[in-house]
Design an enzyme around this catalytic site. Structure first.
Site, PDB file in Angstrom:
ATOM      1  CG  ASP A 135      -0.486  54.961  54.234  1.00 46.86           C
ATOM      2  OD1 ASP A 135      -1.150  54.678  55.260  1.00 46.86           O
ATOM      3  OD2 ASP A 135      -0.564  54.306  53.173  1.00 46.86           O
ATOM      4  CE1 TYR A 137       3.742  47.653  52.316  1.00 49.39           C
ATOM      5  CE2 TYR A 137       5.977  47.331  53.098  1.00 49.39           C
ATOM      6  CZ  TYR A 137       4.965  47.016  52.220  1.00 49.39           C
ATOM      7  OH  TYR A 137       5.192  46.078  51.236  1.00 49.39           O
ATOM      8  CG  HIS A 142      -0.151  44.994  53.090  1.00 54.02           C
ATOM      9  ND1 HIS A 142      -0.889  44.791  51.940  1.00 54.02           N
ATOM     10  CD2 HIS A 142       0.547  46.145  52.885  1.00 54.02           C
ATOM     11  CE1 HIS A 142      -0.657  45.777  51.086  1.00 54.02           C
ATOM     12  NE2 HIS A 142       0.217  46.613  51.635  1.00 54.02           N
ATOM     13  CD  GLU A 208      -2.712  50.426  49.973  1.00 54.86           C
ATOM     14  OE1 GLU A 208      -2.546  51.431  50.700  1.00 54.86           O
ATOM     15  OE2 GLU A 208      -1.776  49.837  49.391  1.00 54.86           O
ATOM     16  CD  GLU A 210      -3.689  52.358  54.606  1.00 53.95           C
ATOM     17  OE1 GLU A 210      -3.354  53.207  55.468  1.00 53.95           O
ATOM     18  OE2 GLU A 210      -3.117  52.238  53.504  1.00 53.95           O
ATOM     19  CD  GLN A 249       1.981  50.360  45.236  1.00 51.64           C
ATOM     20  OE1 GLN A 249       0.774  50.217  45.027  1.00 51.64           O
ATOM     21  NE2 GLN A 249       2.563  49.955  46.341  1.00 51.64           N
ATOM     22  CB  THR A 358      -2.806  47.409  53.278  1.00 51.01           C
ATOM     23  OG1 THR A 358      -2.714  48.450  52.331  1.00 51.01           O
ATOM     24  CG2 THR A 358      -3.876  46.418  52.853  1.00 51.01           C
TER      25      THR A 358
HETATM   26 MN    MN Z   1      -1.614  52.726  52.149  1.00 49.08          MN
END
Ligand code: MN
Length: 424
Positions: A135, A137, A142, A208, A210, A249, A358
């Site tokens: 994943d 970023y 974001h 999220e 995505e 998180q 995201t």
């Molecule tokens: Mn994510």
């Protein structure tokens, strides 16, 4: 070139509603369970699913180098391994078979009965066996929002962010198809003001917004993929809801990044839309300043104009659209992500899934997570029924949808939908 399948004037003999995500120009790939309980690889036009395994057995793919059982499988991995040339031959042929002027299958009632399914006769499955999941970023908006909330508004972006597509290795075992419900995760958190952590159900479950791309076998261990070749190894895209527990998180993410806050579930839409189908919707990605190092530098139109939307439906209620964003807002492109991923020689295989991260726009109504939309709980969202939300509540259903549109053609992804159930 795939231009023939993209021709906006092309029509199918199967009915396609004007607002359908699946005209004959789309030809996505998926895996479904048929009314006879057989698993097969298929495609979709309008509201008909098409059994490619049956079409192949009936001889409709003659002349294309395919093994006999290529579509009679429960994942697309082997077909994806066949490479871009084969994907194109197959999509071109499907485009011909379902062309309004082609009578071969259209007028063959027996074959039609074997090959065609209505959507209520099938059950969509996870389209690929996902070996590895990464994943990223990659939305600047974001990353800036999260950095502002979790760290320091003055230094929201960490120094590396503008130089490399930041990512982490996720967990493929918990990637689930649309329609499968999940349970609220339990974990460790440090409540506000407390000096010792506690264990229990997360109080801040979030979605999220995505997209994710699925790769083919890209390189040998030790080899890197040059930026100009990276897209050749991308089979297609799906919608991707990367479920997150924000309270977990916040407590766990330093120093190694996301772990238990992310690996309880991520949901994918069932139809993989190919890059070839998305070709007419290419746009430039945001200007990159500073200019990336040469191995990541790209010119031209390297992103896609994909309109994205998230809706939230409380139990027994009506859906509320809570955000609208666009894939084109991504700062780092898919090619840059894949090139960066292999730049150290890391091996990428058929069926690997790479999440975009995201996707937030620049305005508060285009943010890609509840954390940002409700700004850490300080600006609750009001639903159509008057209820407020700062995070996802038990029995809420979250639905992501997305489509591209121009020249009268709409190519879409359908949806990915998941209901959050109470903790087990
Ligand atoms: Mn994510």
């Amino acid at each position: 070139m795939p231009s023939k399948t993209n021709d906006p004037s092309k029509k199918s003999w199967l009915p396609v509603a004007p607002d359908s995500d699946f005209p004959i120009q789309n030809i996505p790939f998926g895996v479904f369970l048929t009314r006879e309980d057989v698993i097969t690889i298929g495609t979709r036009i309008g509201d008909h699913a098409i059994d490619l395994g049956a079409l192949h057995q009936l001889g409709y793919f003659q002349g294309i180098p395919l093994t006999d059982d290529i579509f009679l499988q429960d994942t697309l991995n082997d077909f994806i391994s066949d490479g871009k040339k084969t994907w194109r031959l197959v999509r071109n042929r499907i485009s011909e078979i379902f062309d309004i002027d082609n009578p071969a299958l259209k007028e063959h009632q027996e074959h039609r009965k074997i090959v065609l399914f209505t959507l209520d006769e099938i059950e969509m499955q996870l389209p690929v066996h996902i070996g590895d999941y990464t994943d990223f970023y990659s939305s600047k908006e974001h990353a800036t929002n999260i950095g502002t909330m979790f760290r320091d508004p003055e230094n929201a972006l960490l120094p590396n962010w503008l130089h490399i597509p930041i990512g982490y290795h996720g967990r493929s075992s918990t990637i689930i198809p649309s329609g499968k419900n999940i349970h609220r995760p339990k974990g460790q958190t440090l409540p506000k003001g407390a000096d010792t952590p506690q264990f229990g159900p997360s109080k801040m479950v979030d979605f999220e917004l995505e997209m994710a791309f699925i790769t083919t076998d890209a390189n040998k261990l030790g080899e890197s993929i040059p930026i100009d070749e990276a897209e050749n190894y991308i089979f297609g895209l799906v919608l991707f809801n990367d479920w997150s527990a924000r309270d977990m998180q916040k407590w766990e993410y330093v120093p190694l990044g996301p772990f238990m806050a992310k690996n309880f579930a991520s949901s994918v839409s069932p139809w993989i839309v190919t890059l070839d189908a998305l070709e007419p919707f290419r746009v430039e990605s945001p200007e990159q300043d500073p200019k990336p190092l040469p191995h990541l530098y790209q010119k031209g139109k390297n992103s896609f104009d994909i309109q994205l939307e998230v809706s939230l439906t409380p139990e027994g209620g009506i859906p509320t659209t809570i955000t609208k964003s666009n894939f084109k807002y991504m700062y780092w492109t898919m090619a840059q992500q894949l090139t960066h991923h292999t730049s150290n020689g890391c091996k990428v295989l058929s069926g690997d899934l790479m999440g975009s991260g995201t996707i937030s726009g620049s305005t508060p109504d285009s943010y890609g997570s509840m954390l940002e939309l409700a700004w850490q709980g300080t600006k609750p969202i009001t639903l159509e029924n008057g209820e407020k939300r700062t995070s996802i509540q038990d029995y809420d259903t979250v639905t992501l949808s997305g489509f591209c549109e121009n020249s009268g053609v709409r190519i879409g992804f359908g949806k990915v939908e998941t209901k959050l159930l109470p903790p087990v």
